[in-house]
Design a protein around this motif. Structure first.
Motif, PDB file in Angstrom:
ATOM      1  N   MET A 120       0.826  -1.208   0.000  1.00  0.00           N
ATOM      2  CA  MET A 120       0.000   0.000   0.000  1.00  0.00           C
ATOM      3  C   MET A 120       0.855   1.250   0.000  1.00  0.00           C
ATOM      4  SD  MET A 120      -3.361  -0.453   2.200  1.00  0.00           S
ATOM      5  CE  MET A 120      -4.592  -1.672   1.818  1.00  0.00           C
ATOM      6  N   ALA A 121       1.920   1.222   0.807  1.00  0.00           N
ATOM      7  CA  ALA A 121       2.779   2.406   0.908  1.00  0.00           C
ATOM      8  C   ALA A 121       3.522   2.656  -0.394  1.00  0.00           C
ATOM      9  CB  ALA A 121       3.753   2.250   2.059  1.00  0.00           C
ATOM     10  N   ILE A 122       3.618   1.641  -1.260  1.00  0.00           N
ATOM     11  CA  ILE A 122       4.274   1.854  -2.556  1.00  0.00           C
ATOM     12  C   ILE A 122       3.239   2.199  -3.623  1.00  0.00           C
ATOM     13  CG2 ILE A 122       5.620   0.746  -4.378  1.00  0.00           C
ATOM     14  CD1 ILE A 122       6.963  -0.897  -2.155  1.00  0.00           C
ATOM     15  N   PHE A 123       2.117   1.465  -3.632  1.00  0.00           N
ATOM     16  CA  PHE A 123       1.126   1.669  -4.685  1.00  0.00           C
ATOM     17  C   PHE A 123       0.505   3.066  -4.646  1.00  0.00           C
ATOM     18  CE2 PHE A 123      -3.304   1.792  -6.017  1.00  0.00           C
ATOM     19  CZ  PHE A 123      -3.204   1.352  -7.323  1.00  0.00           C
ATOM     20  N   PHE A 124       0.068   3.491  -3.467  1.00  0.00           N
ATOM     21  CA  PHE A 124      -0.670   4.744  -3.401  1.00  0.00           C
ATOM     22  C   PHE A 124       0.137   5.959  -3.874  1.00  0.00           C
ATOM     23  CE2 PHE A 124      -3.978   2.387  -1.402  1.00  0.00           C
ATOM     24  CZ  PHE A 124      -5.125   3.095  -1.727  1.00  0.00           C
ATOM     25  N   PRO A 125       1.391   6.129  -3.420  1.00  0.00           N
ATOM     26  CA  PRO A 125       2.146   7.272  -3.948  1.00  0.00           C
ATOM     27  C   PRO A 125       2.322   7.206  -5.467  1.00  0.00           C
ATOM     28  CG  PRO A 125       3.265   6.322  -2.070  1.00  0.00           C
ATOM     29  CD  PRO A 125       2.115   5.416  -2.377  1.00  0.00           C
ATOM     30  N   LEU A 126       2.595   6.003  -6.006  1.00  0.00           N
ATOM     31  CA  LEU A 126       2.781   5.880  -7.454  1.00  0.00           C
ATOM     32  C   LEU A 126       1.519   6.311  -8.189  1.00  0.00           C
ATOM     33  CD1 LEU A 126       4.610   2.466  -7.957  1.00  0.00           C
ATOM     34  CD2 LEU A 126       5.524   4.751  -8.285  1.00  0.00           C
ATOM     35  N   PHE A 127       0.384   5.803  -7.706  1.00  0.00           N
ATOM     36  CA  PHE A 127      -0.893   6.116  -8.320  1.00  0.00           C
ATOM     37  C   PHE A 127      -1.182   7.611  -8.207  1.00  0.00           C
ATOM     38  CE2 PHE A 127      -5.522   6.501  -8.181  1.00  0.00           C
ATOM     39  CZ  PHE A 127      -5.871   5.811  -9.324  1.00  0.00           C
ATOM     40  N   THR A 128      -0.892   8.173  -7.034  1.00  0.00           N
ATOM     41  CA  THR A 128      -1.134   9.595  -6.813  1.00  0.00           C
ATOM     42  C   THR A 128      -0.289  10.443  -7.751  1.00  0.00           C
ATOM     43  OG1 THR A 128      -1.484   9.027  -4.514  1.00  0.00           O
ATOM     44  CG2 THR A 128      -1.298  11.353  -5.015  1.00  0.00           C
ATOM     45  N   LEU A 142       5.106  11.593  -1.895  1.00  0.00           N
ATOM     46  CA  LEU A 142       5.643  10.388  -1.266  1.00  0.00           C
ATOM     47  C   LEU A 142       5.470  10.469   0.241  1.00  0.00           C
ATOM     48  CD1 LEU A 142       8.950   9.716  -3.246  1.00  0.00           C
ATOM     49  CD2 LEU A 142       6.749   8.571  -3.451  1.00  0.00           C
ATOM     50  N   TYR A 143       5.800  11.628   0.787  1.00  0.00           N
ATOM     51  CA  TYR A 143       5.753  11.791   2.231  1.00  0.00           C
ATOM     52  C   TYR A 143       4.327  11.668   2.765  1.00  0.00           C
ATOM     53  CZ  TYR A 143       6.096  13.997   6.798  1.00  0.00           C
ATOM     54  OH  TYR A 143       6.006  14.255   8.128  1.00  0.00           O
ATOM     55  N   THR A 144       3.391  12.450   2.170  1.00  0.00           N
ATOM     56  CA  THR A 144       2.031  12.429   2.723  1.00  0.00           C
ATOM     57  C   THR A 144       1.349  11.079   2.486  1.00  0.00           C
ATOM     58  OG1 THR A 144       1.214  13.474   0.728  1.00  0.00           O
ATOM     59  CG2 THR A 144       1.559  14.902   2.604  1.00  0.00           C
ATOM     60  N   SER A 145       1.564  10.468   1.291  1.00  0.00           N
ATOM     61  CA  SER A 145       0.922   9.169   1.068  1.00  0.00           C
ATOM     62  C   SER A 145       1.462   8.145   2.047  1.00  0.00           C
ATOM     63  CB  SER A 145       1.162   8.619  -0.329  1.00  0.00           C
ATOM     64  OG  SER A 145       0.981   9.571  -1.281  1.00  0.00           O
ATOM     65  N   LEU A 146       2.770   8.208   2.293  1.00  0.00           N
ATOM     66  CA  LEU A 146       3.383   7.237   3.185  1.00  0.00           C
ATOM     67  C   LEU A 146       2.776   7.349   4.580  1.00  0.00           C
ATOM     68  CD1 LEU A 146       5.683   5.178   2.694  1.00  0.00           C
ATOM     69  CD2 LEU A 146       7.144   6.700   3.997  1.00  0.00           C
ATOM     70  N   ILE A 147       2.666   8.581   5.059  1.00  0.00           N
ATOM     71  CA  ILE A 147       2.093   8.802   6.395  1.00  0.00           C
ATOM     72  C   ILE A 147       0.625   8.368   6.412  1.00  0.00           C
ATOM     73  CG2 ILE A 147       1.546  10.553   8.139  1.00  0.00           C
ATOM     74  CD1 ILE A 147       4.487  10.219   7.864  1.00  0.00           C
ATOM     75  N   ASP A 148      -0.133   8.840   5.383  1.00  0.00           N
ATOM     76  CA  ASP A 148      -1.555   8.500   5.319  1.00  0.00           C
ATOM     77  C   ASP A 148      -1.772   6.996   5.294  1.00  0.00           C
ATOM     78  OD1 ASP A 148      -2.191  11.097   5.326  1.00  0.00           O
ATOM     79  OD2 ASP A 148      -2.811  11.228   3.229  1.00  0.00           O
ATOM     80  N   ARG A 149      -1.041   6.318   4.397  1.00  0.00           N
ATOM     81  CA  ARG A 149      -1.225   4.879   4.233  1.00  0.00           C
ATOM     82  C   ARG A 149      -0.866   4.145   5.507  1.00  0.00           C
ATOM     83  NH1 ARG A 149      -5.134   4.202   1.732  1.00  0.00           N
ATOM     84  NH2 ARG A 149      -5.109   6.295   0.893  1.00  0.00           N
ATOM     85  N   THR A 150       0.254   4.538   6.110  1.00  0.00           N
ATOM     86  CA  THR A 150       0.682   3.864   7.331  1.00  0.00           C
ATOM     87  C   THR A 150      -0.414   3.973   8.377  1.00  0.00           C
ATOM     88  OG1 THR A 150       2.902   4.557   6.776  1.00  0.00           O
ATOM     89  CG2 THR A 150       2.573   3.695   8.976  1.00  0.00           C
ATOM     90  N   LEU A 151      -0.957   5.169   8.529  1.00  0.00           N
ATOM     91  CA  LEU A 151      -1.997   5.365   9.534  1.00  0.00           C
ATOM     92  C   LEU A 151      -3.236   4.535   9.219  1.00  0.00           C
ATOM     93  CD1 LEU A 151      -1.679   9.187  10.191  1.00  0.00           C
ATOM     94  CD2 LEU A 151      -0.959   7.288  11.666  1.00  0.00           C
ATOM     95  N   ILE A 152      -3.642   4.547   7.918  1.00  0.00           N
ATOM     96  CA  ILE A 152      -4.852   3.797   7.549  1.00  0.00           C
ATOM     97  C   ILE A 152      -4.661   2.303   7.768  1.00  0.00           C
ATOM     98  CG2 ILE A 152      -6.289   3.111   5.576  1.00  0.00           C
ATOM     99  CD1 ILE A 152      -6.030   6.017   4.585  1.00  0.00           C
ATOM    100  N   VAL A 153      -3.496   1.795   7.339  1.00  0.00           N
ATOM    101  CA  VAL A 153      -3.257   0.354   7.487  1.00  0.00           C
ATOM    102  C   VAL A 153      -3.224  -0.025   8.963  1.00  0.00           C
ATOM    103  CG1 VAL A 153      -1.606  -1.504   7.125  1.00  0.00           C
ATOM    104  CG2 VAL A 153      -2.071   0.102   5.289  1.00  0.00           C
ATOM    105  N   LEU A 154      -2.552   0.788   9.774  1.00  0.00           N
ATOM    106  CA  LEU A 154      -2.478   0.481  11.200  1.00  0.00           C
ATOM    107  C   LEU A 154      -3.875   0.498  11.815  1.00  0.00           C
ATOM    108  CD1 LEU A 154       0.669   2.460  12.357  1.00  0.00           C
ATOM    109  CD2 LEU A 154       0.432   0.010  11.976  1.00  0.00           C
TER     110      LEU A 154
END
Lengths: 81, 724
Positions: free
Chosen positions: B395-403, B548-560
């Motif tokens: 997720m942390a890789i896909f979402f930034p790429l897609f964004t 990259l930064y915001t998606s990474l933070i967002d995704r991490t929070l959502i997954v957790l």
């Protein structure tokens, strides 16, 4: 009389109006997007399957399906490339 | 540009500016944020409120009304971000939201965000809003882009002509935001004294009709604001406005007077014979053209878009358009699958190999009873840890790429390329956008279908969104492809073959999207493809690091968050059903043996079916559930306390375990197919219900994929057995 669906790539046209038989909803949508009398329009891009076509109008690219573009009356401007 | 550094400095006007984000409460003023699509409206909203609403480069990204707030000089402001619209004249869902708010929501200030480089198109909406209210501030956004294109705008002339404040901004770099706040504050506290109408070029007959209706309306209700705009709408036969008027004038005398006015409007409408709409639009655009001529220098159309045209010629090319699309999709998938490997292993080492034994030892030292340590650590903790280790990296890789692709402006080109295919299936080209969103999350894809105006086509887009393989299902696909499909070929090729298998499933999902759209258009949702218009916005360089930064933070929070609310309870349930003994065996075993005949018949097994029932809340927990249940079935209980315990395993161990559980290549292939073709997760089902408001369609959207899944698995099983 020609309609926008017949415009060729490379030609520039001026819109002379929207045809009478155009359904009201489509007419309003076309007007909203700036397909109004006196506006210059040309083809910017054609999608790989030939339809829809992207037109440059008011400095933006708007894509329409050919059947919808055929409601728009145009006059082709011969002098411009 | 000089003061750009000060703009972003906290000590500027910003010292008075408190960003309150989404906190609710009482406000001194309400501010509406309107504008065309693709003008950076959401970016302005974020700059003002400090919220991080995701901004994408495609028309209709803001499909709901977002609200935020800020305070400035002891006043609090509620900011409402309206959907981007070209006009307030049409009756589509998003335009009605915007129009009703400007008209009936009575905002103290309406801020219209326009694209400085495409002023002519944008001014048409500005003129319409000025017909409704002159308490308006014009935000000339994307100034950096306009400058780059060599366009200069004379702000004073424009402000003088429109008689409203005009503020130049580049919201992405926060340039001009403090001036915008000051202008909003001034307008909110003082109002605009000018109440002049700018639309003057209307031909006589239409003009007279408007004058007369306006005068009538004023007599009907002297307090009625915006009578001229309402007169325009009555000529247009706008049912929403007529209803609002009828509800506001129910007294007998007023009622008959209103009927007179409505009749008059009807007569005018037929005598003007349809050219009324054209007259208004022409007047608006010719006024816009004159305004632009007065205040803008530099020609946007000539050189500025050469780059865009070059990119478009490649990505929508007759021959290369489609291969590039699949190549990009493949590249995103490949990067996600290959890239997720390493962080997944690291997380697994940390959470499963290091932390797990440590927790077990701790529980032993503290003399936990076996069932408590089993329930908490072997059930709840292991399931949660597993989901985090397996889900987070992809997720942390896909979402930034897609964004990045989304921000760049590629997605509308996908819709442009695919519209013809959607049209043939009886669906709408914009379904390409919602389908793409679905690869991230189906619930998000379902919400995005609001950009489709036709209710029939919107329903098709909702029902078929589940065939976009969402991120929650990817790890299942990747893991099964790696341990069962990849091993069928020599080692150097196994990585590539696994990726190809997953891409194959994604492509199959797209095929099912088209097939189902076609099927629905000919059965339950009969009808032809409706009207399609789509703006192809200019390409914009994405902000790579920020994304990259915001998606990474967002995704991490959502997954957790999801891991805690879904995986932890699932872990608890699995442990409980595995250890609750009824008669001579556990509840889980009763269920698995009960489901086995049906499962094996369609080439799966009872464990998989039970896992899909347990995993209805979230697709992420399918694999951990399967592993925990398989461990229990074959009786490897040496690892944890009690049955139904997850083990900390490498791919080889997982493979060995599943084979011991009776899995074959056929089971793996069918699991991959069933993972694509089964009911949406509970969040998506709930979203579908909210969007459609219909139980019937929610049931169809939930059950149809299961029917497909059972039929496809059965067919594959029959063919497999016939061939071998």
């Amino acid at each position: 009389m020609k309609h926008l669906g017949l415009l060729q790539k490379g030609e520039t046209a001026v819109i002379s109006g929207i045809l009478h038989n155009c359904p009201a909803e489509i007419r309003q949508r076309l007007l909203d997007l700036g397909f109004v009398k006196g506006t210059r329009v040309r083809i910017e891009n054609i999608s790989p399957l030939k339809d829809p076509v992207a037109y440059r109008i008011h400095h933006t690219q708007i894509s329409l399906r050919r059947e919808d573009a055929s409601y728009i009356e145009i006059e082709i401007n011969e002098n411009e490339e | 540009m000089m003061n750009a550094a000060c703009e972003v400095c906290e000590f500027n006007t910003a010292s008075d500016l408190k960003k309150l984000g989404g906190i609710s409460g009482k406000y001194d003023y309400t501010i509406a944020l309107a504008g065309n699509p693709n003008t950076g409206k959401s970016t302005v909203f974020n700059a003002l409120t400090g919220l991080r609403q995701h901004t994408g480069n495609w028309p209709g990204k803001t499909v709901t009304r977002a609200e935020g707030s800020f305070s400035y000089r002891d006043k609090t402001f509620k900011l409402v971000d309206l959907p981007g619209t070209y006009s307030l004249m049409s009756d589509s869902e998003d335009e009605e939201v915007a129009r009703d708010f400007v008209l009936f929501g009575k905002p103290d200030v309406t801020v219209v965000v326009v694209d400085a480089a495409r002023l002519e198109r944008n001014l048409s909406l500005v003129l319409q809003i000025l017909e409704i209210t002159t308490n308006t501030v014009l935000c000339l956004n994307l100034m950096d882009e306009a400058r780059r294109h060599g366009i200069a705008i004379d702000l004073r002339t424009l402000s003088r002509d429109l008689e409203i404040p005009v503020i130049a901004t580049s919201a992405r770099s926060k340039e001009g935001i403090s001036e915008l706040i000051t202008a909003i504050h001034t307008m909110a506290t003082h109002g605009n004294t000018v109440k002049k109408h700018l639309l003057t070029d209307i031909p006589d007959d239409t003009g007279e009709a408007i004058e007369e209706l306006t005068a009538n309306l004023q007599r009907l209700d002297p307090d009625l604001p915006n009578t001229r705009w309402i007169a325009l709408r009555l000529l247009e036969n706008d049912q929403g406005i007529i209803r609002a008027l009828q509800q506001g004038n129910t007294a007998p005398g007023l009622h008959s007077e209103l009927d007179d006015i409505l009749n008059k409007a009807k007569n005018y409408r037929s005598s003007l014979d349809g050219h009324y709409q054209d007259d208004i639009a022409e007047a608006m655009y010719s006024k816009a053209a004159r305004l632009v001529k007065d205040s803008v220098s530099g020609n946007a159309s000539q050189r500025a878009f050469r780059m865009d045209r070059a990119i478009d010629n490649i990505v929508t090319h007759r021959i290369w358009g489609f291969p590039i699309m699949f190549l990009l999709l493949g590249a995103v998938l490949w990067t996600t699958i290959i890239g997720a490997n390493y962080p997944s292993q690291m997380l697994s080492t940390l959470l499963l190999d290091t932390l797990y034994p440590w927790l077990k030892n701790g529980a032993e030292t503290l003399h936990f009873p076996w069932w408590l340590s089993g329930f908490l650590i072997d059930g709840v903790y292991l399931a949660t840890a597993w989901v985090i280790a397996v889900m987070l990296p992809p997720m942390a890789i896909f979402f930034p790429l897609f964004t990045l692709l989304e921000d760049f402006g590629y997605l509308p080109r996908v819709a442009f390329n695919l519209d013809r295919v959607f049209k043939t299936s009886g669906a709408h080209g914009k379904q390409a956008l919602t389908m793409s969103m679905g690869f991230g999350c189906n619930a998000a894809g379902v919400v995005a279908t609001r950009i489709i105006n036709s209710p029939r086509e919107k329903l098709i887009a909702i029902i078929t969104n589940n065939f976009s393989l969402c991120n929650g299902r990817w790890p299942t696909q990747i893991l099964i492809a790696t341990i069962f499909i990849g091993v069928l070929v020599p080692k150097p090729w196994s990585g590539t073959v696994s990726v190809l298998a997953v891409v194959g499933i994604v492509v199959l999902g797209i095929a099912f999207t088209f097939f189902t759209s076609w099927l629905l258009s000919r059965t339950l949702l009969k009808g032809k493809s409706s009207f399609f218009t789509l703006e192809l916005p200019p390409y914009r360089p994405p902000k790579v690091w920020q994304t990259l930064y915001t998606s990474l933070i967002d995704r991490t929070l959502i997954v957790l968050w999801r891991a805690v609310i879904f995986a932890a309870p699932a872990g608890a349930v699995i442990w409980l059903i595995s250890n609750m003994i009824i008669g001579d065996q556990s509840l889980a075993l009763w269920l698995i043996h009960g489901l086995d005949p049906a499962g094996l018949f369609i080439g799966l097994n009872g464990v998989i079916l039970l896992a899909y029932i347990v995993a209805i809340p979230a697709n992420e927990i399918v694999i951990p559930t399967i592993l925990m249940l398989t461990t229990m079935v074959i009786g490897t209980t040496t690892l944890g306390a009690g049955a139904g315990v997850l083990f900390e395993g490498s791919e080889t161990e997982i493979s060995a375990l599943l084979q011991a559980g009776g899995w074959t290549t056929l089971t793996a292939v069918n699991l991959m197919l069933f993972s694509l073709l089964h009911n949406p997760c509970s969040t998506t089902i709930y979203t579908i219900y909210k969007e459609t408001g219909s139980r019937k369609w929610t049931v169809v959207a939930t059950l149809l994929p299961i029917v497909y899944g059972v039929l496809v698995c059965l067919a594959v099983t029959l063919i497999w057995h016939a061939l071998s």
